[in-house]
Design an enzyme around this catalytic site. Structure first.
Site, PDB file in Angstrom:
ATOM      1  N   THR A 225       4.775  -2.969   4.866  1.00 54.89           N
ATOM      2  CA  THR A 225       5.791  -1.983   5.223  1.00 54.89           C
ATOM      3  C   THR A 225       5.693  -1.535   6.679  1.00 54.89           C
ATOM      4  O   THR A 225       6.661  -1.015   7.228  1.00 54.89           O
ATOM      5  CB  THR A 225       5.670  -0.731   4.325  1.00 54.89           C
TER       6      THR A 225
ATOM      7  N   THR B 245       0.855  -1.187   0.000  1.00 56.74           N
ATOM      8  CA  THR B 245       0.000   0.000   0.000  1.00 56.74           C
ATOM      9  C   THR B 245       0.889   1.235   0.000  1.00 56.74           C
ATOM     10  O   THR B 245       2.115   1.139  -0.078  1.00 56.74           O
ATOM     11  CB  THR B 245      -0.920   0.054   1.233  1.00 56.74           C
ATOM     12  N   ARG B 246       0.248   2.398   0.131  1.00 59.26           N
ATOM     13  CA  ARG B 246       0.977   3.665   0.203  1.00 59.26           C
ATOM     14  C   ARG B 246       1.333   4.018   1.647  1.00 59.26           C
ATOM     15  O   ARG B 246       1.763   5.137   1.941  1.00 59.26           O
ATOM     16  CB  ARG B 246       0.135   4.777  -0.441  1.00 59.26           C
ATOM     17  N   LYS B 247       1.192   3.053   2.560  1.00 55.28           N
ATOM     18  CA  LYS B 247       1.578   3.258   3.950  1.00 55.28           C
ATOM     19  C   LYS B 247       3.086   3.031   4.084  1.00 55.28           C
ATOM     20  O   LYS B 247       3.549   2.073   4.690  1.00 55.28           O
ATOM     21  CB  LYS B 247       0.798   2.319   4.870  1.00 55.28           C
ATOM     22  N   THR B 248       3.829   3.948   3.481  1.00 57.05           N
ATOM     23  CA  THR B 248       5.283   3.847   3.445  1.00 57.05           C
ATOM     24  C   THR B 248       5.905   4.945   4.298  1.00 57.05           C
ATOM     25  O   THR B 248       5.246   5.904   4.689  1.00 57.05           O
ATOM     26  CB  THR B 248       5.788   3.970   1.997  1.00 57.05           C
TER      27      THR B 248
END
Length: 306
Positions: free
Chosen positions: A277, A137-140
């Site tokens: 992540t 996901t964009r949970k970086t």
């Protein structure tokens, strides 16, 4: 070098340079201590995992004037025997090896951790016969997204959307702000055109139906239990398959490595994991310069001359 290195933008070299500057903002006191004698340092892996992050590691030492020779290919599963296994050698002036040591290890440890989790999830899916996409996901980490997304690629997972410009994802806040799913999709399509996919986060079957009728390309069934997900997927596919055959169904929300198998259901096209992540265990690496032979003591009787 891995073929995946060809994916990286030319700007990643500048990013590495900025990270080195962050770590050495003024004097390098430790570098003064060790000097510029040529040394060889061995990179050891001390925990099991998938090796990932080689291009970043190489670039760190390219900036510091050192060379790296790898004995294990990126993407390989490392299983240390007797506590550790040699992975690469770094050659160069001692102070320049140490200049890049911590930055290079930090990158490699986290990138390999992400790749390891991605590989485990992909392997689990293959074992269970699940043919859908396993995605991150964009949970970086801010500033570290390129490294983490690269780790997903090495591990065999899909990177999902890279950023806000890659794909439109309409979540609850978008829908509440515009009044309805239909309004949000219509507004997105007016600017995204035909080339950008639109995904809608749905909390119920009814929201999924509205999203599909509004023209969404992907419907995310968010925070469903496995039992509710199984029923919802069956109902959505039955109702919408004939008229909207190209719509993809994604499962997401709170799915972990431990619970993943419960969500690998027939009819699911994509499962996305924020945990790919978040709180991912790092792979343990260390870099050790070859030890010099000990010199004899200057005074056998313990008396020092000043």
């Amino acid at each position: 070098m891995s073929r995946l290195a060809a994916l990286l933008p030319t700007t990643f070299s500048r990013t590495i340079e900025d990270w080195l500057a962050e770590d050495i903002p003024s004097f390098d006191y430790g570098g003064y201590v060790v000097g510029n004698d040529e040394k060889v340092a061995t990179l050891f892996c001390k925990s099991q995992g998938v090796l990932a992050g080689v291009p970043f590691f190489d670039q760190v030492f390219r900036h510091t004037g050192c060379t790296v020779t790898w004995s294990i290919e990126e993407g390989a599963e490392i299983i240390p025997l007797n506590g550790k296994v040699a992975v690469a050698e770094v050659r160069g002036p001692a102070r320049r090896i140490l200049m890049g040591e911590r930055l290079a290890l930090n990158i490699l440890a986290r990138c390999s951790g992400v790749a390891s989790r991605a590989r485990r999830l992909r392997t689990l899916a293959d074992t269970l016969g699940f043919t859908g996409v396993i995605a991150g996901t964009r949970k970086t980490t801010p500033g570290f997204r390129l490294v983490e997304k690269y780790g997903m690629e090495v591990g065999g997972a899909d990177t999902h959307r890279m950023d806000l410009s890659t794909m439109v994802m309409l979540k609850d806040n978008h829908i509440w702000a515009t009044g309805s799913i239909t309004n949000a999709v219509k507004s997105a399509r007016s600017v995204a055109g035909f080339s950008v996919k639109i995904e809608v986060e749905c909390q119920s079957e009814q929201e999924a139906y509205e999203a599909i009728d509004a023209g969404a390309d992907i419907v995310m069934l968010d925070n469903f239990t496995p039992e509710a997900l199984r029923l919802a997927v069956s109902n959505v596919k039955t109702r919408c398959l004939s008229s909207h055959s190209g719509v993809l169904i994604e499962a997401s929300g709170g799915i972990t490595e431990e619970t993943a198998a419960l969500f690998m259901l027939s009819g699911i096209d994509i499962i996305s994991f924020g945990t790919m992540t978040q709180s991912v265990p790092h792979v343990d690496f260390s870099l050790k310069i070859a030890r010099e032979a000990s010199e004899p003591a200057s005074s056998a009787n313990g008396v020092c001359d000043f």
